[in-house]
Design an enzyme around this catalytic site. Structure first.
Site, PDB file in Angstrom:
ATOM      1  CG  ASP A 170      -1.936  -1.028   1.260  1.00  0.00           C
ATOM      2  OD1 ASP A 170      -1.905  -2.134   0.378  1.00  0.00           O
ATOM      3  OD2 ASP A 170      -2.870  -1.085   2.120  1.00  0.00           O
ATOM      4  CG  HIS A 246       2.757  -9.036  -0.262  1.00  0.00           C
ATOM      5  ND1 HIS A 246       2.001 -10.091   0.443  1.00  0.00           N
ATOM      6  CD2 HIS A 246       2.101  -8.102   0.518  1.00  0.00           C
ATOM      7  CE1 HIS A 246       1.677  -9.726   1.351  1.00  0.00           C
ATOM      8  NE2 HIS A 246       1.351  -8.447   1.530  1.00  0.00           N
ATOM      9  CB  SER A 357       9.908   3.019   5.160  1.00  0.00           C
ATOM     10  OG  SER A 357      11.254   3.601   4.796  1.00  0.00           O
TER      11      SER A 357
END
EC number: 4.1.1.65
Length: 388
Positions: A170, A246, A357
């Site tokens: 995200d 991911h 981050s």
């Protein structure tokens, strides 16, 4: 009484005489008077001090320079003093130490009755959507670290199967496009060196990168197939975003490079302010190849995000005092027993941050690769980044 008045008038005349004699040496601001001779002498003493001591003694004046109304300390510049730049001042903050302290605090178990108000405040501040969490009960999370690393429900992020590259996390799209002149944009108009970011290409038997001659550019060392181009995409994870990342495609990870470094904030405002911010910060570069050639994913640390975890790499320890800045540590996943590396499937769990981050993708692809993005748009893990 006459004697007293005479003494007062004499004192006033002497003060006026003193003020007339020394006024040329007193630069005047609205309120402050600085004797130039004394300042020059004092600054001369400072210039003879060692660099660490000089920096320490200059800090108070520098902080006052930026906090006081404009021009209040301007007379100091007339006698040779210059404030430390805002960037240098910010870089001097011990962000690694502060991040380690924050990490220790995150591990402290909260009392059962305190969990709901603390997590509710965080949810309200950063707009966290807890309906997507695998466990919605706030009392389930024993400490802040567990809450930051919460998992999602399986159906919350469907993985797009139509496109070759998906978003690994995200976040917000900062920049994307082709890499030109070995420079990559960290935000619009601010670039950093690709070689400084990834580190030098060293030829070893377990890597697929060909040895480059002195006349080859760094880009040519990465592009392994004729007719391909090099692309990049930068995704910023805010504190309220899902903090796991991911695999963005089907690829094989053959090498890990860890750069210890600073842990400055990587929000877009700071990225516009500090050139080559991503090259200064601690980061973990995973490199390998996919069906079109070179592929890399880099997790960039930030303030309070010194902990970067890669699930299949148990030897990785970030923000550790034993590492020194400016160095890097390599680890090859290609061994005599495993000559391929670590295979990753698109959408498979890869790693996590402790707060939020930046993820930087740099990869090789044919010229007809197209991004399906807009700069500044919000994106979620599993959504399409681009395809052929």
């Amino acid at each position: 009484m006459q004697g007293t008045g005479s003494m007062r008038s004499t004192g006033i005349r002497s003060l006026r005489s003193w003020d007339w004699r020394f006024r040329p040496n007193l630069p005047v601001t609205g309120r402050l008077h600085f004797p130039q001779l004394a300042l020059r002498r004092r600054l001369g003493q400072l210039s003879c001090m060692s660099r660490p001591a000089l920096k320490l003694r200059s800090w108070p004046l520098t902080i006052l320079y930026y906090l006081l109304p404009f021009g209040a300390l301007r007379p100091l510049s007339r006698v040779g003093w210059r404030p430390v730049s805002r960037v240098a001042l910010y870089k001097s903050v011990p962000t690694r130490l502060l991040s380690r302290a924050w990490g220790r605090l995150n591990q402290v178990e909260l009392p059962y009755w305190l969990r709901r108000p603390v997590y509710s405040l965080y949810i309200w501040t950063f707009g966290v959507n807890m309906t997507e969490a695998a466990v919605e009960d706030l009392h389930h999370y024993r400490n802040l670290s567990e809450f930051f690393r919460r998992k999602l429900k399986p159906q919350a992020r469907p993985v797009c199967g139509l496109h070759s590259v998906i978003s690994p996390s995200d976040g917000k799209i900062l920049t994307f496009g082709q890499v030109k002149n070995c420079e990559v944009e960290q935000v619009k108009g601010v670039t950093y060196s690709l070689e400084s970011f990834l580190g030098p290409r060293t030829y070893t038997e377990d890597l697929s990168f060909p040895p480059a001659s002195s006349r080859d550019s760094f880009r040519n060392q990465l592009v392994t197939r004729e007719g391909n181009e090099l692309y990049h995409c930068v995704i910023y994870l805010a504190p309220g975003d899902y903090h796991c990342f991911h695999s963005p495609t089907d690829w094989t990870v053959s090498h890990r490079r860890h750069f210890p470094g600073s842990l400055m904030s990587v929000n877009p405002g700071m990225a516009r302010w500090i050139k080559e911010l991503f090259c200064h910060n601690e980061r973990v570069v995973l490199s390998g190849d996919w069906k079109h050639g070179f592929f890399s994913l880099t997790a960039v640390g930030a303030t309070n995000v010194g902990s970067i975890r890669i699930y299949f790499d148990q030897d990785l320890h970030t923000n550790s005092p034993r590492y020194s800045k400016g160095s890097y540590n390599d680890l090859s996943f290609v061994t005599h027993a495993n000559k391929e590396g670590i295979p990753m499937r698109k959408g498979e769990h890869l790693g996590e941050f402790n707060l939020g981050s930046t993820i930087v993708l740099i990869f090789e692809a044919p010229k007809d690769f197209n991004f399906r993005l807009k700069a500044g748009q919000k994106i979620r893990f599993g959504e399409a980044l681009g395809s052929l």
